[in-house]
Design a protein around this motif. Sequence first.
Motif, short mmCIF file in Angstrom:
data_model
loop_
_atom_site.label_atom_id
_atom_site.label_comp_id
_atom_site.label_asym_id
_atom_site.label_seq_id
_atom_site.Cartn_x
_atom_site.Cartn_y
_atom_site.Cartn_z
N PHE A 154 -7.36 -34.23 -7.55
CA PHE A 154 -6.12 -34.85 -7.97
C PHE A 154 -6.18 -36.35 -7.70
CE2 PHE A 154 -4.52 -30.51 -6.68
CZ PHE A 154 -4.37 -30.04 -7.98
N GLY A 155 -5.72 -37.12 -8.69
CA GLY A 155 -5.68 -38.57 -8.54
C GLY A 155 -4.49 -39.03 -7.73
N PRO A 156 -4.52 -40.29 -7.29
CA PRO A 156 -3.43 -40.80 -6.44
C PRO A 156 -2.09 -40.89 -7.15
CG PRO A 156 -4.96 -42.55 -7.03
CD PRO A 156 -5.58 -41.27 -7.48
N LYS A 157 -2.09 -40.84 -8.48
CA LYS A 157 -0.83 -40.90 -9.21
C LYS A 157 -0.31 -39.52 -9.59
CE LYS A 157 -1.57 -45.54 -11.14
NZ LYS A 157 -1.62 -46.36 -12.38
N ASP A 158 -1.07 -38.48 -9.27
CA ASP A 158 -0.64 -37.12 -9.60
C ASP A 158 0.49 -36.68 -8.68
OD1 ASP A 158 -2.34 -36.67 -11.73
OD2 ASP A 158 -3.97 -35.94 -10.47
N LYS A 159 1.49 -36.11 -9.27
CA LYS A 159 2.64 -35.57 -8.53
C LYS A 159 2.55 -34.03 -8.53
CE LYS A 159 4.59 -39.58 -7.80
NZ LYS A 159 3.49 -40.44 -8.29
N PRO A 160 3.39 -33.36 -7.72
CA PRO A 160 3.35 -31.89 -7.68
C PRO A 160 3.42 -31.23 -9.06
CG PRO A 160 4.62 -32.67 -5.84
CD PRO A 160 4.28 -33.89 -6.67
N ALA A 161 4.25 -31.76 -9.95
CA ALA A 161 4.34 -31.18 -11.30
C ALA A 161 3.00 -31.29 -12.02
CB ALA A 161 5.44 -31.87 -12.10
N ASP A 162 2.30 -32.43 -11.85
CA ASP A 162 0.99 -32.61 -12.48
C ASP A 162 -0.02 -31.62 -11.92
OD1 ASP A 162 1.93 -34.94 -13.91
OD2 ASP A 162 1.74 -36.04 -12.03
N MET A 163 0.02 -31.42 -10.62
CA MET A 163 -0.95 -30.54 -9.96
C MET A 163 -0.76 -29.09 -10.38
SD MET A 163 -0.82 -32.24 -6.14
CE MET A 163 -1.09 -34.00 -5.92
N LEU A 164 0.48 -28.63 -10.37
CA LEU A 164 0.75 -27.26 -10.75
C LEU A 164 0.47 -27.03 -12.23
CD1 LEU A 164 4.02 -26.76 -8.67
CD2 LEU A 164 1.81 -25.68 -8.23
#
Length: 388
Positions: free
Chosen positions: A207-217
């Motif tokens: 995961f990149g530093p700009k990824d948020k929980p919604a992006d990860m899931l």
Amino acid sequence: MTEHEHNDAPLLPAEPEYVPGGSRRRKRKRLPGCLAVLVALALVVGGVWLAGSKVTDFLSDKFASAPDYDGPGRGKIVFEVASGDSAAAICRGLKDDDVVASVDSCISAAQANGDSAGIQVGFYELKKEMASADAIDVLVDPANLQTSSVTVPEGLNVDQVVEVLAKGTEFGASRFRNVLDQPAKLGLPDYAEGNPEGYLFPSTYAFGPKDKPADMLSAMVDRWEQAAEDADLEGAAEELGYTPHELMTIASLVEAEGRGDDMPKVARVVYNRLELEPNPTAGFLQIDATVNYALDKSPIARLTLDEIDSVADSPYNTYKQKGLPPGPIEAPGDAAIAAAAAPAEGPWFFYVTVNLETGETKFTDSYDEFLGFRSELDEYCDTQSDRC
């Protein structure tokens, strides 16, 4: 002889030379041959020098003298190299973020660095006002990629997945649960009916530093979709006479109960118990992992009769309820999904993992032989109680 005849030159100019066609031209004095060649050569050399000096001046102004910071820079900035970015696009981005002083100096630095063609997509930590060569040096080194690597193993339920993500990232568990409470953001298939259980695919994620929980899931659901396509989940479900969601439920049971090459055989046992008559447990799957899910216990924990009775009404209690549970009990990996989509051929109704350390599992269609396997497991547990 008259007076005029004493002069050395005529009083009037000579008659112009006649040129056919009615025009006239004056006679011109010509330079000697060698001198003419020398003059022409001088003119050509002079022109080349003038043109060359102008090109050199242009290139010098364009590149050699392009503005560049001295470095080492200040502060911190996260810079993204996107897929398909050329060197010029990267340098324009660096200039826009004030990492480098000019696009030209950045391009020159990239051209001078033989590794610049291998810059990888991702996020990098840079500074403002860096020397162009220093900025390119950071980008060409893959070790400088800014990622959070999180490994989600197979066989975890949603709550366990959230714990792993919270531990491996800077976000608390509540942030992930908030997203899960809004399943429309995840990209789940319609047949999941908004329940992410089983659809958060187990894998290693960067995961990149700009990824948020919604992006990860969402990335986990995207990876599940890839696995489903690889196994032709929907096509297999239609061929086997089940829905894709039911196949995902079976895949989760296979993940909980099987290992490695045994997974297609475990899948066949599930199908046989659901479909074939006669057998002593027709319609009842009697899978411990589903009852443990209802009890919120580890899928490998052995059950007591009291525990089974305590959740008798749960739709996940496959000792008391016929058929499949309402959905997956954990996240299956590639092998389990593939096994559910393409079960082995065989008559088995029973299986017992007789060695919980090695995963050795025995299959049979004989109830008496099954009871013998259970005795073998009991003997193992008597000596390895910490594993049972």
